[in-house]
Design an enzyme around this catalytic site. Structure first.
Site, short mmCIF file in Angstrom:
data_model
loop_
_atom_site.label_atom_id
_atom_site.label_comp_id
_atom_site.label_asym_id
_atom_site.label_seq_id
_atom_site.Cartn_x
_atom_site.Cartn_y
_atom_site.Cartn_z
N THR A 112 0.85 -1.18 0.00
CA THR A 112 0.00 0.00 0.00
C THR A 112 0.89 1.24 0.00
OG1 THR A 112 -1.63 -1.31 1.16
CG2 THR A 112 -2.05 1.03 1.09
N HIS A 113 1.84 1.25 -0.92
CA HIS A 113 2.70 2.42 -1.09
C HIS A 113 2.39 3.05 -2.44
CE1 HIS A 113 5.72 0.15 1.71
NE2 HIS A 113 4.65 0.55 2.33
N ASN A 114 1.21 3.63 -2.54
CA ASN A 114 0.81 4.33 -3.76
C ASN A 114 1.30 5.77 -3.63
OD1 ASN A 114 -1.51 2.58 -2.48
ND2 ASN A 114 -1.63 2.24 -4.67
#
Lengths: 589, 433
Positions: free
Chosen positions: A517-519
């Site tokens: 979840t590293h957008n």
């Protein structure tokens, strides 16, 4: 006709890490502030309390702490020729929901970027010439330097309560820390966490190979801790329920442990939950925002909240969506390269090796989200991009995060996924596996971007945001390079079995399995209004009273987990607003 | 026969006259202990500070009500006493009180209409306050507090406690001490004693009660002063004597407990949590240190904490975790994640269970309440976090709570009697604050 609330000095959209930081810093200025949070209110007790939180099916599999796609989602495609479809079932990334946001369900891995990553384009150009940068790679320099941000990284680490061992204090290298990290003004606020056996075993092998292992830095308390706001953490017991869970014992850094109860003491601060902001409203001349319109879930109606300053502090994807819907920055057009909003969407290129040892007992039920040892010998500033043929890097980590039975049961490849064969393999291998992960960079490209979907709308009738993203050959070369270095190291540990997972040439982005979840990116920082959405103070170039925080500011993603940079930029921005903007509201650049 | 009748008749007349006098002759108000000039005014903020020190807010504000507008139920063995409106509202509050009338309420327990206050009002202790503090407080209530028109429910105790004149006799016993401070110096010890005995009214809970329910120990001169009492089934621990917290904890730790409700050893639960929230956190660090210093030094040399050998035995037993009895197993499953197998917890966040006065108290109410219903620390200036421990009422039966409590009361060198399931049952329905 929307209901209208009394005007505030500041409206903050989203009450996660950055919303809480901006709230408390601006509350100290005496400003009247309201924070609008889409999700529900939540606190350690009762929401994360023991033993209800320790439920893998509910939180690990059914993702009860996450945003529901029926509430808010986006569409995804891999390239311009595909038709994007809605992300109806959470997979690749998991945006959070509720007060505290992703800060409640993260693993706690907290890193600063390398100084070189903050000025990547110049770093590459100076060392290898502009020619090695592929034509479609849109990397740049951040308009703020590591040195400028250092005090704010340190501040965030003190507030969040980060455990670790410094490797570079004011240029002086320190035994046991990361010798390749940017300089630190001070030691970590707490000593590093102890590691489990897998991490220690990896560190031993890495050292023997001439690498430089150091304990993983994390927002997990290694002892009782009190921060500058008087907020507290208790020492972690390594229960292994970090990512996807709220911490039941005040051991993981979160807005709840670091900020919120102090913030709630300020009479000039209020927050409203179940209040989903639909758009930012603009003045007639289009030069400033007048406030935000939100949907009040309890009342079932739209509400206009006027404010002098609008702070967008939602998750990166939602920040960019709000900007596209509200006309903040010109939307990016991938065909012409014109426009800024939605540009430089970034992600993370990860890979890893899993090893099986018949005679080792790893006790995987002992763990933390930021457990183990790392090396940065293959980090961004350690790779000869000219010689290796890619721009990028990765840090490696080995340290089990949990031994949860549904999702954390590594088995040799080829094992049946159910039935007697599966049972036998579980009996044989549970507790005998360890892995090393490479957490790698993902550059920015003209082809990876965000815009509004032409077809799908949400429950409020707003167009969904559309993500266009695929893996790029440069980053695949990066991960294949990591494979070529990691496999020999793993072999040196003499496992009985070993298997690798690295993306291969031609790999296509698959939105179904969880990756990270590293957008990042989409409202990137820039030094000119034509190249990004916000200036070096996170201030919208075209609406000076709108500030946007979070990983949307990232010009390109770093090789690390983003929270340290997100937190540092939030304190940097708060400082700029306090010292430069409030006395004279205007474009700061 | 006639003589007898005459004697009885005479006695009845005398008795009736005496009773009439007892009931109807106006009570005397104690004069000010210091003659202050009529135009004396308190320094800015002094009155509010005395209010905090006296914890007026706690009793005189209803849950969710306007500050000082009264209406909070105070449960006493005699029945429910409703706290009064002490805002300067002339009709329902104390707006019509003169200074003399206000002082009489504070130090004699007498209302403006000369009726007796119930001693839920700690005038036994407030009697030891200086005239300056009383004047400052009067000035604060008259000038700084917002008047609120709020007629509170009248206290209606059953006979004979509804006969307020009866308190006259009670006061002969309870108010035998002179008005004014018992100490006069300006050392930290004296300042501490002044706050503890006077405004702070610590003895109201931490001294035992006599057979007549008056405080058995108002000042250091009294034998049973601060040797421990009981509030609503909770034990109010002794603040003096061997093993008492002020004797074992460092002065700074005690002061931290007072100002934040938490320190390296313990956490303030139940009524004490409210005292921290409404009163002690608002005192200066110097005053909380003074209180701690006084309590630590009043009976001579402080103790140093000793590590009991039994502590290691318990730790080893829990670590090896073989053949555990029910209480020890429940501790491992439910408690050890935070309080750890050494029972030491962690500074300011997870209270130490070894030598913890709630754990080892003679009355089981505090421990039972915390296990069943959890606990929450107040948000204070220095430590804003409302630290909460969840309750286990939904998870543990009375038998299990009793087994767990028994384990705690005998682990790590604790030496308190076991608890039976029947002791737990009454607390299951009664949630703490």
């Amino acid at each position: 006709m929307a209901r209208q609330e009394a005007k505030k000095d500041v409206v903050i959209v989203g009450l996660g890490w950055t919303g809480a930081i901006m709230g408390i810093e601006l509350a100290q200025e005496g400003l009247e502030i309201v924070a609008l949070e889409r999700g529900h209110d939540q606190d350690t007790v009762p929401n994360f309390q023991y033993p209800q939180m320790i439920d893998e099916l509910k939180f690990g599999v059914r993702l009860k702490m996450m945003q529901k796609p029926s509430q808010q989602t986006l569409t995804v495609r891999r390239n311009e020729s595909e038709t994007a479809l809605p992300y109806r079932s959470l997979g690749s990334f998991l945006p959070g929901n509720g007060v505290g946001g992703a800060g409640t369900h993260w693993n706690g891995l907290n890193w600063r970027p390398q100084a070189e990553e903050m000025r990547l384009r110049s770093y590459v150009t100076e060392n290898w010439g502009e020619g090695i940068i592929p034509a479609d790679m849109t990397i740049g320099d951040y308009p703020v330097t590591y040195d400028e941000l250092e005090p704010f990284f340190a501040r965030f680490e003190r507030v969040a309560g980060i455990s670790g061992t410094a490797g570079n204090i004011k240029g002086e290298l320190r035994e046991g820390g990361n010798p390749f990290e940017g300089w630190r003004s001070e030691e970590y606020p707490m000593p590093a966490m102890p590691s489990t056996w897998d991490g220690a075993k990896f560190a031993e092998a890495a050292k023997a190979a001439g690498y430089h292992p150091f304990p993983s830095p994390g927002g997990i308390a290694s002892r009782a801790y009190v921060n500058e706001y008087g907020m507290q953490m208790g020492p972690c017991n390594h229960c292994g329920f970090c990512e996807r869970y709220g911490c039941f014992q005040y051991s993981k850094s979160s807005p709840q442990t670091a900020i919120l109860d102090r913030l709630k003491q300020y009479p000039n601060f209020t927050y409203r939950t179940e209040s989903e902001v639909l758009r930012v409203e603009m003045a007639a001349d289009g030069k400033t925002a007048t406030g935000v319109t939100y949907f009040d879930e309890k009342a079932g109606e739209e509400v206009f909240q006027p404010a002098d300053i609008v702070i967008l502090a939602t998750y990166q994807l939602n920040n960019v969506h709000l900007m596209l819907l509200s006309g903040i920055g010109q939307p990016y057009d991938a065909r012409t390269g014109e426009g800024v909003t939605g540009k430089n969407y970034g992600y993370q290129m990860n890979g890893g090796v899993t090893m099986f040892f018949k005679d080792e007992h790893f006790n995987p039920f002992i763990g933390t989200g930021a457990n183990g040892f790392c090396i940065d010998d293959f980090g961004m500033n350690n790779i000869d991009y000219g010689a290796e043929g890619f721009i990028g890097g990765a840090y490696w980590r080995s340290g089990q995060t949990n031994g949860q039975p549904i999702r954390s049961m590594p088995l040799p490849s080829g094992t049946p996924t159910w039935g007697a064969g599966w049972k036998q393999a579980v009996g044989e291998w549970y507790g005998h596996a360890m892995s090393i992960g490479a957490h790698g960079s993902c550059m920015s490209y003209a082809t990876n971007h965000l815009d509004l979907d032409p077809t799908y709308t949400d429950r409020h009738g707003r167009p969904l945001m559309r993500m266009t993203f695929n893996w790029n050959a440069n980053d695949i070369r990066q991960t294949q390079f990591m494979k070529s270095k990691m496999e020999p190291l793993a072999q040196s540990m003499n496992p009985d079995l070993m298997q690798s997972s690295f993306k291969k040439e031609g790999a296509q982005y698959d939105v179904r399995p969880y990756q990270t979840t590293h957008n990042t990116g989409g409202h990137i920082m820039s030094d000119t209004p034509t190249t990004g959405v916000v200036n070096r103070y996170s201030q919208a170039w075209d609406k000076h009273n709108v500030f946007a925080l979070g990983a949307g500011n990232f010009v390109q993603n770093t090789q690390y987990n983003p929270t340290g940079l997100v937190g540092g930029l939030a304190y940097w921005t708060a400082h700029a607003i306090r010292t430069q903007y409030l006395s004279n509201p205007r474009p700061l650049v | 026969m006639k003589t007898i009748l005459r004697v009885i008749g005479g006695a009845a007349v005398l008795g009736a006259a005496g009773l009439a006098a007892f009931v109807f002759v106006p009570v005397q108000r104690t004069a000010a202990v210091t003659d202050l000039p009529a135009d004396w005014t308190a320094p800015e903020g002094a009155g509010e500070y005395v209010m905090y020190a006296g914890d007026c807010m706690a009793c005189h504000t209803a849950e969710g009500g306007q500050p000082f507008a009264g209406g909070r139920a105070i449960h006493s063995p005699m029945g429910t006493i409703w706290s009064t409106n002490i805002t300067p509202d002339p009709e329902t509050g104390i707006g019509g009180y003169s200074l003399d009338e206000f002082r009489a309420a504070m130090i004699d327990g007498i209302r403006a209409d000369r009726a007796h206050l119930y001693p839920a009002m700690p005038y036994e202790n407030y009697r030891l306050m200086t005239e300056e503090d009383i004047r400052a407080l009067y000035q604060y209530f008259m000038e700084d507090v917002q008047p609120v028109n709020n007629a509170v429910e009248a206290t209606a105790l059953s006979f004979p406690f509804n006969m307020r004149f009866g308190i006259r006799a009670w006061n002969w016993l309870a108010l035998s001490h002179d008005a004014g401070p018992a100490v006069s110096g300006d050392t930290p010890e004296d300042r501490g004693a002044y706050l503890v005995d006077g405004a702070g009214h610590c003895a109201a809970c931490h001294s035992p009660r006599t057979a007549f329910m008056s405080q058995d120990g108002i000042t250091k001169a009294d034998a049973n002063y601060l040797t421990g009492g009981e509030v609503d089934g909770w034990h109010a621990p002794a603040l003096r004597g061997p093993g008492s917290a002020p004797k074992v904890w460092a002065v700074e730790e005690m002061a931290a407990y007072l100002s934040t409700g938490r320190n390296a050893h313990s956490a303030a639960n139940g009524e004490m949590g409210l005292v921290v929230r409404d009163s002690l956190q608002h005192l200066t660090d110097e005053d909380n240190l003074a209180i701690a210093t006084y309590l630590r030094t009043m009976d001579g040399a402080p103790e140093t904490a000793s590590v009991a050998e039994a502590a290691t035995t318990t730790e080893t037993m829990l670590t090896e975790a073989t053949d555990l009895d029910l209480g020890a197993r429940l501790y491992l499953d439910n408690c050890s994640a935070c309080h750890f197998v050494d029972g030491k917890g962690a500074a300011e966040i997870f209270p130490e269970l070894a030598n913890n006065s709630i754990v080892t108290a003679p009355q089981i109410g505090g421990l039972a309440n915390v296990i069943l219903h959890g606990a929450e620390l107040p948000s204070t200036e220095h430590r804003p976090m409302k630290l909460k421990m969840q309750g286990y009422a939904d998870r543990l039966s009375d038998e299990e709570v009793a087994a767990l409590a028994t384990f705690l009361r005998q682990a790590w060198g604790n030496d308190a009697p076991p608890v039976a399931a029947a002791d737990i049952a009454p607390f299951r329905a009664q949630a703490a604050h």
